[in-house]
Design a protein around this motif. Structure first.
Motif, PDB file in Angstrom:
ATOM      1  N   GLU A 187       0.842  -1.192   0.000  1.00 60.61           N
ATOM      2  CA  GLU A 187       0.000   0.000   0.000  1.00 60.61           C
ATOM      3  C   GLU A 187       0.881   1.247   0.000  1.00 60.61           C
ATOM      4  N   ARG A 188       0.281   2.383  -0.301  1.00 62.91           N
ATOM      5  CA  ARG A 188       1.034   3.634  -0.317  1.00 62.91           C
ATOM      6  C   ARG A 188       1.492   3.994   1.094  1.00 62.91           C
ATOM      7  N   LEU A 189       2.743   4.410   1.210  1.00 62.63           N
ATOM      8  CA  LEU A 189       3.247   4.890   2.491  1.00 62.63           C
ATOM      9  C   LEU A 189       2.550   6.195   2.852  1.00 62.63           C
ATOM     10  N   THR A 190       2.194   6.341   4.113  1.00 64.66           N
ATOM     11  CA  THR A 190       1.466   7.529   4.543  1.00 64.66           C
ATOM     12  C   THR A 190       2.428   8.616   5.013  1.00 64.66           C
ATOM     13  N   ALA A 191       1.912   9.836   5.105  1.00 67.65           N
ATOM     14  CA  ALA A 191       2.717  10.950   5.613  1.00 67.65           C
ATOM     15  C   ALA A 191       3.152  10.675   7.052  1.00 67.65           C
ATOM     16  N   GLU A 192       2.285  10.045   7.832  1.00 65.07           N
ATOM     17  CA  GLU A 192       2.629   9.726   9.219  1.00 65.07           C
ATOM     18  C   GLU A 192       3.766   8.713   9.277  1.00 65.07           C
ATOM     19  N   GLU A 193       3.729   7.694   8.417  1.00 59.69           N
ATOM     20  CA  GLU A 193       4.804   6.697   8.389  1.00 59.69           C
ATOM     21  C   GLU A 193       6.124   7.343   7.978  1.00 59.69           C
ATOM     22  N   ASN A 194       6.070   8.284   7.059  1.00 60.95           N
ATOM     23  CA  ASN A 194       7.272   9.024   6.673  1.00 60.95           C
ATOM     24  C   ASN A 194       7.856   9.783   7.854  1.00 60.95           C
ATOM     25  N   GLN A 195       7.011  10.473   8.589  1.00 62.65           N
ATOM     26  CA  GLN A 195       7.478  11.257   9.730  1.00 62.65           C
ATOM     27  C   GLN A 195       7.991  10.361  10.854  1.00 62.65           C
ATOM     28  N   ASN A 196       7.365   9.206  11.027  1.00 64.36           N
ATOM     29  CA  ASN A 196       7.822   8.274  12.058  1.00 64.36           C
ATOM     30  C   ASN A 196       9.225   7.749  11.749  1.00 64.36           C
ATOM     31  N   LEU A 197       9.467   7.419  10.475  1.00 62.65           N
ATOM     32  CA  LEU A 197      10.799   6.947  10.105  1.00 62.65           C
ATOM     33  C   LEU A 197      11.821   8.070  10.225  1.00 62.65           C
ATOM     34  N   LEU A 198      11.427   9.281   9.884  1.00 62.22           N
ATOM     35  CA  LEU A 198      12.322  10.428  10.040  1.00 62.22           C
ATOM     36  C   LEU A 198      12.718  10.596  11.502  1.00 62.22           C
ATOM     37  N   ALA A 199      11.748  10.468  12.401  1.00 62.45           N
ATOM     38  CA  ALA A 199      12.027  10.608  13.831  1.00 62.45           C
ATOM     39  C   ALA A 199      12.946   9.494  14.322  1.00 62.45           C
ATOM     40  N   LEU A 200      12.705   8.267  13.857  1.00 63.23           N
ATOM     41  CA  LEU A 200      13.558   7.142  14.252  1.00 63.23           C
ATOM     42  C   LEU A 200      14.988   7.354  13.766  1.00 63.23           C
ATOM     43  N   THR A 201      15.135   7.760  12.514  1.00 67.29           N
ATOM     44  CA  THR A 201      16.468   7.957  11.942  1.00 67.29           C
ATOM     45  C   THR A 201      17.208   9.091  12.644  1.00 67.29           C
ATOM     46  N   THR A 202      16.485  10.157  12.965  1.00 66.90           N
ATOM     47  CA  THR A 202      17.094  11.282  13.677  1.00 66.90           C
ATOM     48  C   THR A 202      17.644  10.821  15.021  1.00 66.90           C
ATOM     49  N   ARG A 203      16.850  10.035  15.731  1.00 66.99           N
ATOM     50  CA  ARG A 203      17.289   9.542  17.043  1.00 66.99           C
ATOM     51  C   ARG A 203      18.455   8.568  16.902  1.00 66.99           C
ATOM     52  N   LEU A 204      18.394   7.685  15.905  1.00 65.14           N
ATOM     53  CA  LEU A 204      19.479   6.728  15.709  1.00 65.14           C
ATOM     54  C   LEU A 204      20.780   7.444  15.372  1.00 65.14           C
ATOM     55  N   GLY A 254       5.500   9.860  -5.608  1.00 72.07           N
ATOM     56  CA  GLY A 254       5.731  10.943  -4.654  1.00 72.07           C
ATOM     57  C   GLY A 254       5.526  10.592  -3.198  1.00 72.07           C
ATOM     58  N   GLU A 255       5.501   9.307  -2.867  1.00 67.87           N
ATOM     59  CA  GLU A 255       5.156   8.931  -1.497  1.00 67.87           C
ATOM     60  C   GLU A 255       6.251   9.246  -0.477  1.00 67.87           C
ATOM     61  N   VAL A 256       7.498   9.457  -0.925  1.00 67.94           N
ATOM     62  CA  VAL A 256       8.573   9.752   0.030  1.00 67.94           C
ATOM     63  C   VAL A 256       9.261  11.086  -0.244  1.00 67.94           C
ATOM     64  N   THR A 257       8.692  11.914  -1.103  1.00 74.44           N
ATOM     65  CA  THR A 257       9.356  13.169  -1.478  1.00 74.44           C
ATOM     66  C   THR A 257       9.660  14.040  -0.269  1.00 74.44           C
ATOM     67  N   GLN A 258       8.698  14.212   0.606  1.00 78.08           N
ATOM     68  CA  GLN A 258       8.919  15.058   1.775  1.00 78.08           C
ATOM     69  C   GLN A 258       9.960  14.454   2.705  1.00 78.08           C
ATOM     70  N   LEU A 259       9.929  13.135   2.853  1.00 78.48           N
ATOM     71  CA  LEU A 259      10.933  12.460   3.675  1.00 78.48           C
ATOM     72  C   LEU A 259      12.328  12.687   3.106  1.00 78.48           C
ATOM     73  N   LEU A 260      12.473  12.598   1.803  1.00 75.43           N
ATOM     74  CA  LEU A 260      13.775  12.816   1.164  1.00 75.43           C
ATOM     75  C   LEU A 260      14.301  14.213   1.462  1.00 75.43           C
ATOM     76  N   LYS A 261      13.433  15.201   1.372  1.00 76.30           N
ATOM     77  CA  LYS A 261      13.844  16.582   1.616  1.00 76.30           C
ATOM     78  C   LYS A 261      14.303  16.786   3.056  1.00 76.30           C
ATOM     79  N   GLU A 262      13.616  16.147   3.992  1.00 74.72           N
ATOM     80  CA  GLU A 262      13.909  16.369   5.407  1.00 74.72           C
ATOM     81  C   GLU A 262      15.023  15.472   5.939  1.00 74.72           C
ATOM     82  N   SER A 263      15.364  14.420   5.209  1.00 72.01           N
ATOM     83  CA  SER A 263      16.355  13.463   5.720  1.00 72.01           C
ATOM     84  C   SER A 263      17.672  13.492   4.957  1.00 72.01           C
TER      85      SER A 263
END
Length: 340
Positions: free
Chosen positions: A190-207, A252-261
């Protein structure tokens, strides 16, 4: 997703920039699947002939409580035994020991373990998982080898003959190795959601906070992940990489994640396959470059496996896959390792 070969450095279209920390300059990445039957020494004997310098042990998953598990238990340190040790563990640790210049990372997720992204919903869960991943990267993995010289044995001999001489034909302790990083194979049916993108961003930031810049972190995503979202409309062609009449739900499901990560990940693997013969991979990579802003971090994927096509599944030839297409003439093929 059926993966046998992954991540070719884009040599012509995206030239690597010198001087960046962990820059993708000349980086060639391959999946290293643990469900394949390797002999204890097969990897260390055959892989050096390839151009691959970074390997993704595939695949790992995490539970909501932060517990990590891995295919074939390849990351589980076995109790020492002179006669038998699990081949998946021995094969990759021996390879890393014999070739310390090659990078070994662990790929988490993929199609089989897509459920792991649902475990990142709360800060508490993300903290547990981040701590587990950081501990994995700091964990020493003992290397056990046969037929070493006595000088190579670390510590006391663990198996001796009747006359107390060291029996080097059995497993002896050679030292410890460490993993080099984590890859997030961020994909779902299924399409990745904006929330899932932000959750992975938060995990990666902490890691990244926990491990610093001494370990590699990478992100692997679908080929259309950085396309404009309106490419889902079959009438739209501009800036669209996948142009079949029936479009993908993943544009475009990860475009915002790419920009922020872009400052968190050392490189980005783009799965530029399983998209048919009309796929415009150059457009896909340009879209990724625009989102990330650093061409040197982008790696294009290729496969010599059977892959999806709109009419029927097909196997691309090496010439068409790597040499004939403009922009791929300077790429190097990663080692072909068995997949499923």
């Amino acid at each position: 997703m059926n993966k046998k070969l992954m991540a070719l450095l884009v040599g012509g279209l995206f030239a690597a920039q010198v001087g960046l920390t962990h820059a993708a300059e000349n980086r060639v990445v391959s999946y290293l699947t643990m469900w394949t039957s390797y002999s204890e020494t097969e990897l260390t004997e055959k892989i050096p002939a390839s151009k691959a310098d970074t390997f993704l042990l595939s695949f790992g998953e995490w539970a909501a409580d932060g517990k990590l598990s891995f295919s074939e238990n390849a990351l589980t340190i076995p109790a020492w035994d002179a006669y038998y040790l699990p081949t998946p563990y021995v094969s990759w640790t021996t390879f890393k020991y014999d070739h310390p210049d090659r990078k070994i990372m662990v790929a988490f997720g993929g199609q089989t373990y897509e459920g792991i992204w649902s475990h990142l919903d709360s800060p508490e869960q993300r903290e547990k998982i981040a701590q587990s991943l950081a501990s994995l990267l700091k964990k020493p993995f003992p290397v056990y080898k046969k037929n070493m010289t006595l000088d190579e044995v670390v510590g006391e001999c663990r198996q001796v003959e009747w006359d107390q001489t060291c029996n080097l034909g059995y497993y002896q302790y050679a030292g410890d190795i460490y993993l080099d990083g984590i890859d997030f194979d961020f994909e779902k049916a299924e399409r990745l959601t904006a929330e899932e993108n932000q959750n992975l961003l938060a995990l990666t930031t902490r890691l990244r906070e926990l491990v610093g810049d001494k370990k590699l972190l990478s992100l692997t995503t679908y080929h259309v992940g950085a396309d404009p979202e309106n490419c889902a409309d079959p009438s739209v062609m501009e800036y669209c990489s996948f142009i079949e009449p029936e479009r993908s739900i993943h544009h475009g499901e990860v475009t915002q994640l790419l920009k922020e990560s872009k400052g968190l990940f050392d490189f980005f693997n783009v799965m530029t396959y399983d998209a048919g013969k009309n796929f415009r991979y150059q457009v896909a990579l340009e879209n990724y470059a625009n989102a990330i802003g650093d061409k040197s971090k982008i790696l294009a994927g290729a496969t010599i496996n059977q892959q999806w096509g709109p009419e029927a599944r097909f196997v691309d030839t090496e010439e068409n896959n790597l040499r004939a297409q403009p922009g791929r003439q300077k790429t190097a093929m990663a080692v072909s390792l068995s997949g499923r």
